[in-house]
Design a protein around this motif. Structure first.
Motif, PDB file in Angstrom:
ATOM      1  N   GLY A  84       0.448  -1.094   0.062  1.00 25.55           N
ATOM      2  CA  GLY A  84       0.109   0.372   0.170  1.00 25.55           C
ATOM      3  C   GLY A  84       0.668   1.051   0.023  1.00 25.55           C
ATOM      4  O   GLY A  84       0.734   2.650   0.577  1.00 25.55           O
ATOM      5  N   PHE A  85       2.201   1.069  -0.030  1.00 32.57           N
ATOM      6  CA  PHE A  85       3.448   2.144  -0.521  1.00 32.57           C
ATOM      7  C   PHE A  85       2.751   3.350  -1.329  1.00 32.57           C
ATOM      8  O   PHE A  85       2.229   2.958  -2.768  1.00 32.57           O
ATOM      9  N   PRO A  86       2.526   4.190  -1.451  1.00 33.88           N
ATOM     10  CA  PRO A  86       2.463   5.242  -1.752  1.00 33.88           C
ATOM     11  C   PRO A  86       3.256   5.829  -3.001  1.00 33.88           C
ATOM     12  O   PRO A  86       4.143   6.640  -3.154  1.00 33.88           O
ATOM     13  N   VAL A  87       4.054   4.515  -4.742  1.00 40.65           N
ATOM     14  CA  VAL A  87       4.524   4.938  -4.943  1.00 40.65           C
ATOM     15  C   VAL A  87       4.113   5.538  -5.965  1.00 40.65           C
ATOM     16  O   VAL A  87       3.025   5.576  -6.626  1.00 40.65           O
ATOM     17  N   LYS A  88       4.427   5.629  -7.025  1.00 41.97           N
ATOM     18  CA  LYS A  88       4.537   6.183  -8.249  1.00 41.97           C
ATOM     19  C   LYS A  88       4.222   5.385  -9.749  1.00 41.97           C
ATOM     20  O   LYS A  88       5.195   4.437 -10.016  1.00 41.97           O
ATOM     21  N   PHE A  89       3.235   5.392  -9.978  1.00 40.59           N
ATOM     22  CA  PHE A  89       2.359   4.136 -11.367  1.00 40.59           C
ATOM     23  C   PHE A  89       2.149   4.964 -11.957  1.00 40.59           C
ATOM     24  O   PHE A  89       2.037   5.874 -12.590  1.00 40.59           O
ATOM     25  N   ARG A  90       2.700   3.906 -13.436  1.00 37.59           N
ATOM     26  CA  ARG A  90       2.498   5.072 -14.846  1.00 37.59           C
ATOM     27  C   ARG A  90       2.021   3.114 -15.369  1.00 37.59           C
ATOM     28  O   ARG A  90       3.382   2.457 -15.401  1.00 37.59           O
ATOM     29  N   THR A  91       1.013   3.324 -15.633  1.00 37.29           N
ATOM     30  CA  THR A  91       0.558   2.675 -16.880  1.00 37.29           C
ATOM     31  C   THR A  91       0.694   2.762 -18.425  1.00 37.29           C
ATOM     32  O   THR A  91       0.473   4.100 -18.825  1.00 37.29           O
ATOM     33  N   PHE A  92       1.655   1.916 -19.368  1.00 38.48           N
ATOM     34  CA  PHE A  92       1.741   1.645 -20.417  1.00 38.48           C
ATOM     35  C   PHE A  92       0.812   1.257 -21.196  1.00 38.48           C
ATOM     36  O   PHE A  92       1.015  -0.326 -20.726  1.00 38.48           O
ATOM     37  N   LEU A  93       0.576   1.631 -22.376  1.00 40.30           N
ATOM     38  CA  LEU A  93      -0.293   0.308 -23.537  1.00 40.30           C
ATOM     39  C   LEU A  93       0.667   0.455 -24.539  1.00 40.30           C
ATOM     40  O   LEU A  93       1.056   1.720 -25.171  1.00 40.30           O
ATOM     41  N   GLY A  94       1.098  -1.156 -24.979  1.00 40.16           N
ATOM     42  CA  GLY A  94       1.581  -1.712 -26.645  1.00 40.16           C
ATOM     43  C   GLY A  94       1.078  -1.148 -27.562  1.00 40.16           C
ATOM     44  O   GLY A  94      -0.475  -0.944 -27.783  1.00 40.16           O
ATOM     45  N   ASP A  95       1.578  -0.806 -29.174  1.00 46.94           N
ATOM     46  CA  ASP A  95       0.590  -0.822 -30.055  1.00 46.94           C
ATOM     47  C   ASP A  95      -0.211  -2.473 -30.079  1.00 46.94           C
ATOM     48  O   ASP A  95      -0.075  -3.070 -29.577  1.00 46.94           O
ATOM     49  N   PRO A  96      -1.581  -1.990 -30.801  1.00 47.06           N
ATOM     50  CA  PRO A  96      -2.631  -3.370 -30.994  1.00 47.06           C
ATOM     51  C   PRO A  96      -2.134  -3.817 -31.147  1.00 47.06           C
ATOM     52  O   PRO A  96      -0.780  -3.909 -33.016  1.00 47.06           O
ATOM     53  N   ILE A  97      -1.833  -5.311 -31.292  1.00 50.94           N
ATOM     54  CA  ILE A  97      -1.535  -6.160 -32.288  1.00 50.94           C
ATOM     55  C   ILE A  97      -2.434  -6.288 -33.164  1.00 50.94           C
ATOM     56  O   ILE A  97      -3.628  -7.615 -32.464  1.00 50.94           O
ATOM     57  N   PRO A  98      -2.450  -6.626 -34.362  1.00 49.36           N
ATOM     58  CA  PRO A  98      -4.014  -7.029 -35.864  1.00 49.36           C
ATOM     59  C   PRO A  98      -4.261  -8.701 -35.429  1.00 49.36           C
ATOM     60  O   PRO A  98      -3.538  -9.373 -35.166  1.00 49.36           O
ATOM     61  N   TYR A  99      -5.519  -9.114 -35.874  1.00 50.44           N
ATOM     62  CA  TYR A  99      -6.419 -10.406 -35.889  1.00 50.44           C
ATOM     63  C   TYR A  99      -5.453 -10.759 -37.496  1.00 50.44           C
ATOM     64  O   TYR A  99      -4.815  -9.579 -38.121  1.00 50.44           O
ATOM     65  N   ASP A 100      -5.145 -12.141 -37.196  1.00 50.41           N
ATOM     66  CA  ASP A 100      -3.870 -12.115 -38.579  1.00 50.41           C
ATOM     67  C   ASP A 100      -4.912 -13.619 -38.277  1.00 50.41           C
ATOM     68  O   ASP A 100      -3.970 -14.479 -37.440  1.00 50.41           O
ATOM     69  N   PRO A 101      -5.518 -13.831 -39.306  1.00 50.11           N
ATOM     70  CA  PRO A 101      -5.726 -15.398 -39.661  1.00 50.11           C
ATOM     71  C   PRO A 101      -5.077 -16.264 -40.082  1.00 50.11           C
ATOM     72  O   PRO A 101      -5.311 -17.171 -39.840  1.00 50.11           O
ATOM     73  N   ASN A 102      -3.970 -16.181 -39.986  1.00 45.95           N
ATOM     74  CA  ASN A 102      -2.829 -16.792 -40.544  1.00 45.95           C
ATOM     75  C   ASN A 102      -1.488 -17.483 -39.673  1.00 45.95           C
ATOM     76  O   ASN A 102      -0.686 -17.807 -39.528  1.00 45.95           O
ATOM     77  N   ILE A 103      -2.001 -17.113 -38.242  1.00 47.15           N
ATOM     78  CA  ILE A 103      -1.098 -17.895 -37.084  1.00 47.15           C
ATOM     79  C   ILE A 103      -1.580 -17.765 -35.852  1.00 47.15           C
ATOM     80  O   ILE A 103      -3.250 -18.039 -36.577  1.00 47.15           O
ATOM     81  N   LEU A 129       8.734   5.612  -4.798  1.00 51.83           N
ATOM     82  CA  LEU A 129       8.806   6.646  -3.356  1.00 51.83           C
ATOM     83  C   LEU A 129       8.838   7.705  -4.245  1.00 51.83           C
ATOM     84  O   LEU A 129       8.378   8.741  -4.237  1.00 51.83           O
ATOM     85  N   LEU A 130      10.435   8.173  -4.672  1.00 54.44           N
ATOM     86  CA  LEU A 130      10.729   9.505  -4.949  1.00 54.44           C
ATOM     87  C   LEU A 130      10.426  10.089  -6.458  1.00 54.44           C
ATOM     88  O   LEU A 130      10.539  10.879  -6.609  1.00 54.44           O
ATOM     89  N   GLU A 131      10.207   9.063  -7.390  1.00 54.91           N
ATOM     90  CA  GLU A 131       9.378   9.362  -8.750  1.00 54.91           C
ATOM     91  C   GLU A 131       8.152  10.181  -8.039  1.00 54.91           C
ATOM     92  O   GLU A 131       7.480   9.834  -8.840  1.00 54.91           O
ATOM     93  N   ARG A 132       7.678  10.070  -7.129  1.00 58.02           N
ATOM     94  CA  ARG A 132       6.347  11.020  -6.733  1.00 58.02           C
ATOM     95  C   ARG A 132       6.778  12.360  -7.412  1.00 58.02           C
ATOM     96  O   ARG A 132       6.281  13.450  -7.917  1.00 58.02           O
ATOM     97  N   PHE A 133       8.455  12.562  -6.931  1.00 56.22           N
ATOM     98  CA  PHE A 133       8.479  13.819  -6.814  1.00 56.22           C
ATOM     99  C   PHE A 133       9.440  13.982  -8.507  1.00 56.22           C
ATOM    100  O   PHE A 133       9.607  15.332  -8.680  1.00 56.22           O
ATOM    101  N   TYR A 134      10.034  13.491  -9.534  1.00 54.17           N
ATOM    102  CA  TYR A 134      11.217  13.139  -9.836  1.00 54.17           C
ATOM    103  C   TYR A 134      10.796  12.403 -10.935  1.00 54.17           C
ATOM    104  O   TYR A 134      10.283  11.136 -10.731  1.00 54.17           O
ATOM    105  N   THR A 135      10.787  12.380 -12.087  1.00 51.89           N
ATOM    106  CA  THR A 135      10.803  11.008 -13.397  1.00 51.89           C
ATOM    107  C   THR A 135      11.868  10.696 -13.766  1.00 51.89           C
ATOM    108  O   THR A 135      13.286  11.698 -14.256  1.00 51.89           O
ATOM    109  N   LYS A 136      12.123  10.186 -13.590  1.00 50.60           N
ATOM    110  CA  LYS A 136      13.944   9.295 -13.943  1.00 50.60           C
ATOM    111  C   LYS A 136      13.633   8.047 -14.842  1.00 50.60           C
ATOM    112  O   LYS A 136      12.475   7.143 -14.546  1.00 50.60           O
ATOM    113  N   HIS A 137      13.325   8.277 -16.130  1.00 56.56           N
ATOM    114  CA  HIS A 137      13.469   7.516 -17.300  1.00 56.56           C
ATOM    115  C   HIS A 137      14.460   6.271 -16.902  1.00 56.56           C
ATOM    116  O   HIS A 137      15.516   6.751 -16.913  1.00 56.56           O
TER     117      HIS A 137
END
Length: 215
Positions: free
Chosen positions: A155-174, A205-213
């Motif tokens: 329940g730590f108040p850490v910084k969450f960042r949710t990332f969505l990748g590029d959609p993987i399209p339907y392929d009938p040949n897979i 926790l520190l990423e609440r205050f600064y962003t380090k990629h």
């Protein structure tokens, strides 16, 4: 959120934290920003908790037979699923290992429904909540009796960042196995790109205050 379609079906596949609180926020954002609801697949044991079944039904949660998943997608809904499920929630740790094994049922659902798959990962998820499932006793209890009794702390108040990748399209040949492997690589790529490993509660926790990629 621009990767989530405004209408029509899609399958969202995500990494499962000790508590998938990120997924709850994701569902809320889909409602607020897209005006849509997202159906979800949950483990069978949740439906056995007294008084919990009605709550799950209200939030469009299903226990995951492939036929029911396909029906939801063919009806035009979004559907979220974590192939790692309870095992990933309990046994993964700050190294963010995926516990998918040879599960490819979700991929077969996407093929049968002819829908795209959208990979999802949340940075610092394991730093918000951690599980003691890696201890031998809790691991044995789950594998022997399917009892997810490993204690969870945090329940730590850490910084969450949710990332969505590029959609993987339907392929009938897979095949389903090939598609499952492709999706696993996509989720792993999100982890590799956005998560410093091993994860650190203090750093998160520190990423609440600064962003380090990540380098």
């Amino acid at each position: 959120m621009e990767k989530i379609p405004d209408r029509g079906p899609a399958l969202i596949v995500y990494y499962h934290g000790a508590i998938p609180i990120d997924y709850y926020y994701f569902l809320a954002n889909v409602i607020i920003q897209k005006g849509r609801t997202c159906h979800s697949v949950a483990d069978h044991f949740l439906f056995k908790i007294p008084g919990f079944k009605l709550l799950l039904e209200v939030f469009s949660v299903i226990h995951g037979p492939q036929e029911e998943c396909v029906r939801a997608l063919r009806n035009g809904h979004l559907l979220g699923i974590s192939p790692g499920g309870v095992r990933e929630a309990l046994f993964s740790d700050e190294t963010y290992l995926l516990f998918w094994g040879k599960r490819n049922g979700f991929a077969q659902v996407a093929i049968d429904s002819q829908v795209p798959i959208i990979p999802m990962f949340t940075q610092n998820l394991r730093e918000g909540f951690r599980s003691l499932g890696t201890l031998r006793l809790f691991h044995w209890l789950y594998e022997r009796f399917r009892l997810p009794v490993a204690p969870v702390y945090g329940g730590f108040p850490v910084k969450f960042r949710t990332f969505l990748g590029d959609p993987i399209p339907y392929d009938p040949n897979i095949s389903a196995a090939e598609l499952a492997e492709r999706v696993q690589h996509a989720v792993q790529s999100l982890i590799d790109k956005h998560q410093q490993i091993p994860g650190s509660i203090l750093r998160a926790l520190l990423e609440r205050f600064y962003t380090k990629h990540k380098d």
